[in-house]
Design an enzyme around this catalytic site. Structure first.
Site, mmCIF file in Angstrom:
data_model
loop_
_atom_site.group_PDB
_atom_site.id
_atom_site.type_symbol
_atom_site.label_atom_id
_atom_site.label_comp_id
_atom_site.label_asym_id
_atom_site.label_seq_id
_atom_site.Cartn_x
_atom_site.Cartn_y
_atom_site.Cartn_z
ATOM 1 N N GLY A 245 -93.633 34.211 34.460
ATOM 2 C CA GLY A 245 -93.853 33.382 33.274
ATOM 3 C C GLY A 245 -95.198 32.686 33.248
ATOM 4 O O GLY A 245 -95.481 31.900 32.377
ATOM 5 N N CYS A 246 -96.050 32.961 34.250
ATOM 6 C CA CYS A 246 -97.399 32.407 34.205
ATOM 7 C C CYS A 246 -98.368 33.534 33.865
ATOM 8 O O CYS A 246 -98.207 34.650 34.334
ATOM 9 C CB CYS A 246 -97.805 31.824 35.552
ATOM 10 S SG CYS A 246 -96.738 30.503 36.107
ATOM 11 N N GLN A 247 -99.376 33.212 33.083
ATOM 12 C CA GLN A 247 -100.384 34.218 32.743
ATOM 13 C C GLN A 247 -101.228 34.536 33.977
ATOM 14 O O GLN A 247 -101.507 35.680 34.284
ATOM 15 C CB GLN A 247 -101.281 33.690 31.628
ATOM 16 C CG GLN A 247 -102.353 34.675 31.220
ATOM 17 C CD GLN A 247 -102.123 35.194 29.812
ATOM 18 O OE1 GLN A 247 -101.225 34.748 29.115
ATOM 19 N NE2 GLN A 247 -102.919 36.141 29.384
#
Ligand code: PLP
Lengths: 146, 408
Positions: free
Chosen positions: A50-52
């Site tokens: 869920g983190c870029q």
């Protein structure tokens, strides 16, 4: 120090800056000084979804207290996670699970991040909570008070 | 700044915006351009004077709405030199235009063993739509690799055009590389093997004159929100024989001739592909944007200004140590540059630049395969339009140096 006290300390530090650019500069410095994670801990399992940018978070327990190490390929993300680690390192799982995280809003971090980064922040917190819950349950199984 | 450029800027109120108290420098035009004032004016005017459903009712407001919608179609046909209105399907954007073709191919043309040929440098719209079509039909995607310079080599295209290829779909200009592909040559190569060609023109149309008849492409797709116009509107140009052959993707509304429970016959093209109530007022408002784009691209001063911007940008980027451009600088470039900087994450760079008032794009840019070919962590992109200025490039260059200093 208790979680609340550390948070107040951070709020005070951030209030010294007027401009967001200065706050970023501070976050970047924090990112640069984040202690190195053991390379072996940068596993697929420790990678936060869920983190870029890529973020690894590892957690261990010592004498009933939790200790986190982390890394990211983006420096601002490292700064953010270093704030979270400062707040939660050396705390009891239960205290982490019951902590109030409104300091993130007080320092204006949430609204000053890009939406993808803000989602990333939520994912990091979720991962910290997951670790805390897992260790809390493990602690209970080992017959410890929790 | 030439007076023609200040006149152009004056037609884009958004360019006067301030962010964090700083003058906005908008360098994310390839994602969405700013909107011409004449477009927003027309949108608000039409929402009072012509807001009624098109093609249906007999009353006057509906006729007016139909008229402005259809004249926008004529304008779009003229803009790309299409033979007529029946070649121009109004869609919600490039993505839905490509999906319409891909879906039609999946249902009417593609079979197991067939191939869809695309390039390595496609936007997800021109990858995923074909993956869906392949899932439906059992066909497979083949990917033409691009050279390190970002160019698509004709001999590679030729070598991959075997008899199983049923369609070739490539970008006119990649949204990551900013380099114009030799589409005229690609189209004639493909046609010599009887392979139809779809051109994803989302970026190309913004900077290049497009004549679909001269190109002889079978399909050309673009969006108006990248072209000074409204969001939620796009164009699918198609040769009549292809549009006739392909089944519609959506059913309902005005796209029929007769409907019975046993059989429905479809309206003639282009309406066959326009099921439901289209985004008609926005579509009608694309006309001034197309006129504006056609006019400025003929203006010698504007052309000179665009070259000056590119020269300056290339010089500035070249001065920065550790900066690597994706794709080479060449005559076929549009003012779009994606780059990586050693040791710096593109998200970090974009975030700090934003706080300095400079809007750039970062990350995977909806084109993950080609971005990752150049950098695992993603890229940072600046994309300019003729309303941008050399002064803005100075502000950007200064902000980028400061950003790099902060982040290293
Ligand atoms: C080359 C290319 N193809 C397709 C698209 C998709 O356009 P839209 O989002 O307007 O459908 C874009 C825009 O991002 C693009 O640059």
């Amino acid at each position: 120090m208790e979680i609340k006290e550390i948070q107040n300390e951070i709020i005070e530090e951030f209030s010294a800056f007027d401009e967001w650019l200065d706050k970023y500069e501070y976050l970047i410095d924090l990112g640069k000084t984040l202690p190195q994670i053991d390379e072996k801990k940068k596993t697929e399992d420790n990678l936060i979804k869920g983190c870029q940018s890529r973020v690894w978070l590892d957690c261990r327990m010592e004498d009933g207290l939790l200790y986190f190490t982390a890394d990211s390929d983006a420096i601002i993300t490292k700064g953010i996670i270093s704030l979270l680690i400062r707040v939660f390192n050396g705390q009891k799982p239960d205290d982490i699970l019951h902590s109030d995280l409104s300091f993130l809003e007080t320092i204006g971090l949430k609204e000053n991040l890009s939406p993808t980064r803000a989602n990333g922040l939520v994912s990091m917190i979720k991962q910290i909570m997951n670790y805390s819950l897992a260790y809390k349950e493990k602690g209970c199984q080992n017959g410890r008070e929790c | 700044m030439a007076s023609v450029i200040s006149d152009i800027r004056a037609q884009f109120p958004a360019l006067n915006e301030r962010v964090y108290g700083k003058k906005l420098v908008y360098f994310d035009n390839a994602a969405t351009s700013q909107r011409l004032k004449a477009v927003t004016d027309l949108q608000s005017k039409l929402s009072v004077t012509a807001n009624a459903n098109i093609h249906r009712a007999v009353h006057s407001l509906s006729s007016k709405a139909t008229e402005v919608y259809e004249s926008a179609r004529e304008a779009a046909a003229g803009f790309i030199s299409a033979p007529g209105r029946e070649n121009v399907v109004i869609t919600s954007g490039t993505t839905s235009a490509i999906n319409t073709v891909a879906h039609g191919f999946a249902r009417a043309i593609l079979k197991k063993g067939d191939k869809v040929l695309i390039s390595e440098a496609e936007h997800h719209s021109n990858i995923v739509s074909w993956q869906l079509a392949c899932d439906m039909s059992g066909a497979k995607i083949s990917v033409i690799p691009v050279e390190e310079s970002g160019e698509l080599s004709l001999s590679r295209v030729e070598s991959m055009l075997d008899c199983n290829v049923k369609i070739l779909a490539v970008a006119h200009v990649s949204n990551v590389l900013g380099i114009e592909n030799p589409i005229a040559e690609i189209i004639s190569l493909a046609h010599s093997r009887n392979v139809p060609v779809l051109i994803d023109g989302a970026q190309g149309i913004v900077h290049k004159q497009v004549n679909v008849r001269a190109l002889d492409c079978d399909f050309y797709a673009f969006s108006t929100h990248k072209l000074y116009g409204p969001t939620g509107v796009g164009i699918l140009y198609g040769k009549k024989e292809w549009l006739d052959k392909l089944p519609p993707m959506l059913g309902g509304g005005d796209m029929v001739e007769t409907v019975t429970f046993s059989k429905t016959t479809f309206a003639p093209v282009p309406l066959k592909f326009e099921a439901g109530t289209p985004n008609f007022l926005s579509a009608a408002a694309m006309t001034p944007a197309l006129e504006f784009a056609a006019e400025i691209r003929k203006n010698k001063e504007v052309i000179a200004h665009e070259s000056a911007l590119m020269e300056k940008m290339e010089f500035c980027l070249g001065q920065i140590p550790g900066l690597h451009l994706a794709g080479a600088c060449s005559d076929s470039r549009i003012p779009l540059y994606s780059f990586s900087i050693d040791g710096i994450h593109p998200e970090d760079a974009a975030q700090i630049l934003d706080k300095m008032g400079v809007a750039v794009r970062s990350g995977l840019m909806c084109a993950e395969p080609i971005v990752k070919k150049y950098s695992e962590k993603g890229l940072t992109r600046v994309s300019l339009l003729p309303y941008n200025t050399e002064e803005e490039i100075d502000i950007f260059a200064d902000a980028l140096s400061k950003t790099i200093k902060m982040l290293s």
